[in-house]
Scaffold this active site. Structure first.
Site, PDB file in Angstrom:
ATOM      1  N   ARG A   2       0.769  -1.232   0.032  1.00 34.99           N
ATOM      2  CA  ARG A   2       0.078   0.041   0.007  1.00 34.99           C
ATOM      3  C   ARG A   2       0.701   1.268   0.056  1.00 34.99           C
ATOM      4  O   ARG A   2       0.367   2.548  -0.308  1.00 34.99           O
ATOM      5  CB  ARG A   2      -0.878  -0.057   1.282  1.00 34.99           C
ATOM      6  CG  ARG A   2      -0.412  -0.015   2.700  1.00 34.99           C
ATOM      7  CD  ARG A   2      -1.248  -0.066   3.783  1.00 34.99           C
ATOM      8  NE  ARG A   2      -0.629   0.172   5.029  1.00 34.99           N
ATOM      9  CZ  ARG A   2      -0.036  -0.994   5.653  1.00 34.99           C
ATOM     10  NH1 ARG A   2      -0.071  -2.190   5.021  1.00 34.99           N
ATOM     11  NH2 ARG A   2       0.531  -0.610   7.021  1.00 34.99           N
ATOM     12  N   TYR A   3       2.291   1.137   0.331  1.00 34.64           N
ATOM     13  CA  TYR A   3       3.148   2.296   0.365  1.00 34.64           C
ATOM     14  C   TYR A   3       3.616   2.576  -1.100  1.00 34.64           C
ATOM     15  O   TYR A   3       4.458   3.612  -1.188  1.00 34.64           O
ATOM     16  CB  TYR A   3       4.238   2.205   1.399  1.00 34.64           C
ATOM     17  CG  TYR A   3       3.523   1.948   2.697  1.00 34.64           C
ATOM     18  CD1 TYR A   3       2.967   3.039   3.389  1.00 34.64           C
ATOM     19  CD2 TYR A   3       3.936   0.838   3.543  1.00 34.64           C
ATOM     20  CE1 TYR A   3       2.396   2.956   4.701  1.00 34.64           C
ATOM     21  CE2 TYR A   3       3.522   0.779   4.938  1.00 34.64           C
ATOM     22  CZ  TYR A   3       2.851   1.775   5.367  1.00 34.64           C
ATOM     23  OH  TYR A   3       2.239   1.718   6.703  1.00 34.64           O
ATOM     24  N   THR A   4       3.363   1.669  -2.045  1.00 31.53           N
ATOM     25  CA  THR A   4       4.357   1.715  -3.260  1.00 31.53           C
ATOM     26  C   THR A   4       3.292   2.091  -4.384  1.00 31.53           C
ATOM     27  O   THR A   4       3.759   2.348  -5.282  1.00 31.53           O
ATOM     28  CB  THR A   4       4.838   0.454  -3.380  1.00 31.53           C
ATOM     29  OG1 THR A   4       3.814  -0.588  -3.859  1.00 31.53           O
ATOM     30  CG2 THR A   4       5.848   0.032  -2.558  1.00 31.53           C
TER      31      THR A   4
END
Length: 507
Positions: A2-4
């Site tokens: 989800r951070y990428t």
């Protein structure tokens, strides 16, 4: 994962531009299923421009944001002159530039930070003193110190008032919005000097804060405390490496494409023989071998021709292919010049940095001040002294006071207006306003705006209208001024019916 994934702004796109051109090394991601860059290609000097704050085991970092245009100017100067000194660099980067604006007070700490990697300086809000209501002055804050919000200032003001550390504040309003930006209004009580109150606010609240630079960053995986020049040098080294790797990657692609184009030119020149060889061959391997032998092609060229659909092969014209080959040859020569000539490489890096500055650069927002100027303000008393003054009323209904007892003519002129009444008073004194309805309103001189006294007469254009200061009825207007001192002779009044009398101030 989800951070990428994110929708990036255009500067973020510039930070990742060239990831697909073998500009940086990759490593496995957290679960080993994908690969991720060890560092970003970073077309702009993000560490200096955006700053950084972090706490790690046994170490911490705090780097101030800077202006992109100034940093690029310093980088270009460093490209031309690697032996440049700190003073020359600070001509281009005189100090940090915070996105919230404000002021930096004292530049010695800034220079220490640039010279050693550590330094402390003060940052101060941008304020101005103005009339916020017809009867009150206020301190309007339009820019706050970096990382300080209006709600924090309001909380500290309330605490300062409760702890008796602040006095003279009647109200605090946060009028900040998207249309007008930061606007924090601090209303000042009548009789309080706004400049002296502002100095108190700088001491008690975060309207003045301290920023400590601790320029610790990872260089080749090792934490180092960096000077300004070292940070610039590390970024320049990175950009030179990224540009060189990108040029090598593009060169290899251009050479591969030129090799294929030359094979196509050879094949199209004898397209009928090529088709005949392919049709008469037993399999692809035999066709490849026969093409290589017949036209002196390499295995890559022969395979490319065999993999192409026949209709695509016939669409190619010799003129188009020769034009593409010429363009590829020029591109290869340009890339070889970049790779083989360090001066050309440095010039290209400088041009790309200049383009980044043109695309994303903004004017400086933070003002740099060598000294605070607090010495003179600190001597100003918090309360306005009870000095002699004149209370003035004009024919247009403007009311004001002067800060002097210099004689004023009874019917002096004031910028196309006439002074119809004047009264000697003091700044903290009271006086009476007589209206055309026979009312007498008790007023304070400190509530009136102060106007300057020119050589001929006061300028009442800075005064306030009577109905803004006092609750007058419809059609009611002031006609005179009187002292409320019990020892005065009182006020002589005449009515429309011809009655005259003297009013005693004590009654």
């Amino acid at each position: 994962m989800r951070y990428t994934e994110c929708r990036m702004a255009s500067p973020a796109v510039a930070m990742t531009r060239g990831l697909d051109l073998d500009t940086v090394d990759f490593k496995p991601n957290y679960d080993g299923k994908e690969s991720e860059p060890v560092v970003l290609p970073a077309a702009l000097p993000n560490l200096l421009v955006n700053g950084a704050t972090g706490i790690a085991v046994g170490m911490a970092t705090n780097i101030a944001p800077h202006n992109l245009i100034e940093v690029v100017a310093a980088l270009q100067q460093l490209l031309r002159n690697p032996g440049i000194g700190l003073d020359e660099l600070m001509r281009h980067i005189p100090g940090p530039d915070f996105p919230t604006g404000g002021k930096i007070i004292g530049l010695d700490g800034v220079r220490d930070a640039y010279a050693t990697g550590r330094g402390t300086f003060k940052i101060r809000a941008t304020t101005r003193i103005e009339k916020v209501t017809p009867r009150k002055m206020g301190i309007v804050v339009t820019e706050l110190p970096y990382m300080i919000g209006p709600e924090k200032i309001i909380e500290q003001i309330k605490k300062g008032v409760n702890d008796k550390k602040l006095s003279g504040i009647s109200d605090v309003k946060d009028l900040t919005d998207l249309a007008n930006g930061t606007r924090l209004v601090i209303e000042v009580k009548n009789g309080i000097n706004p400049e002296a109150l502002l100095e108190q606010l700088f001491k008690v609240t975060k309207l003045e804060d301290t920023f400590a630079i601790n320029a610790v960053a990872l260089v080749d995986g090792q934490p180092r405390t960096l000077t300004l020049k070292e940070m610039l040098e590390v970024f320049l080294g990175h950009r030179l490496e990224v540009t060189l790797r990108r040029s090598n990657f593009l060169l290899a692609k251009a050479e591969d494409r030129l090799h294929l184009v030359r094979g196509l030119i050879t094949a199209i020149a004898d397209i009928d023989d090529v088709i005949a060889i392919i049709r008469s061959s037993d399999d692809a391997s035999q066709a490849r071998e026969r093409l290589m032998g017949a036209f002196d092609l390499t295995e890559v060229q022969a395979t490319y021709i065999l993999d192409m659909q026949l209709r695509r092969l016939t669409r190619y014209s010799t003129i188009e292919l020769e034009k593409e080959a010429s363009e590829l040859a020029d591109e290869i020569a340009r890339l070889r010049d970049i790779i083989d000539n360090d001066a050309v490489l440095r010039r290209l890096v400088g041009e790309e940095l200049a383009q980044v500055a043109r695309e994303f650069g903004t004017p400086r927002r933070t003002v740099l001040l060598a000294a605070s100027g607090a010495t003179t303000v600190a001597k100003t008393p918090l309360e306005v002294p009870d000095d002699p003054c004149w209370v003035l009323l004009s024919g247009s209904g403007l009311v004001a006071r002067t800060d002097t007892d210099h004689p004023i003519p009874v019917e002096g002129r004031s910028a196309h207006d006439v002074i119809v009444a004047r009264l000697a008073s003091t700044a903290q004194g009271e006086f009476g306003v007589v209206t055309n309805l026979g009312r007498l309103i008790r007023c304070r001189a400190i509530d009136l705006p102060t106007v300057p006294l020119t050589a001929s007469a006061p300028n009442l254009q800075g005064g306030s209208l009577a109905h803004e200061l006092w609750p007058l009825e419809s059609g009611e207007r002031p006609v005179g001024l009187t002292s409320l001192d019990p020892g005065s002779l009182g006020l002589a009044v005449g009515t429309e019916q011809g009655v005259v009398k003297r009013v005693n101030p004590s009654s």
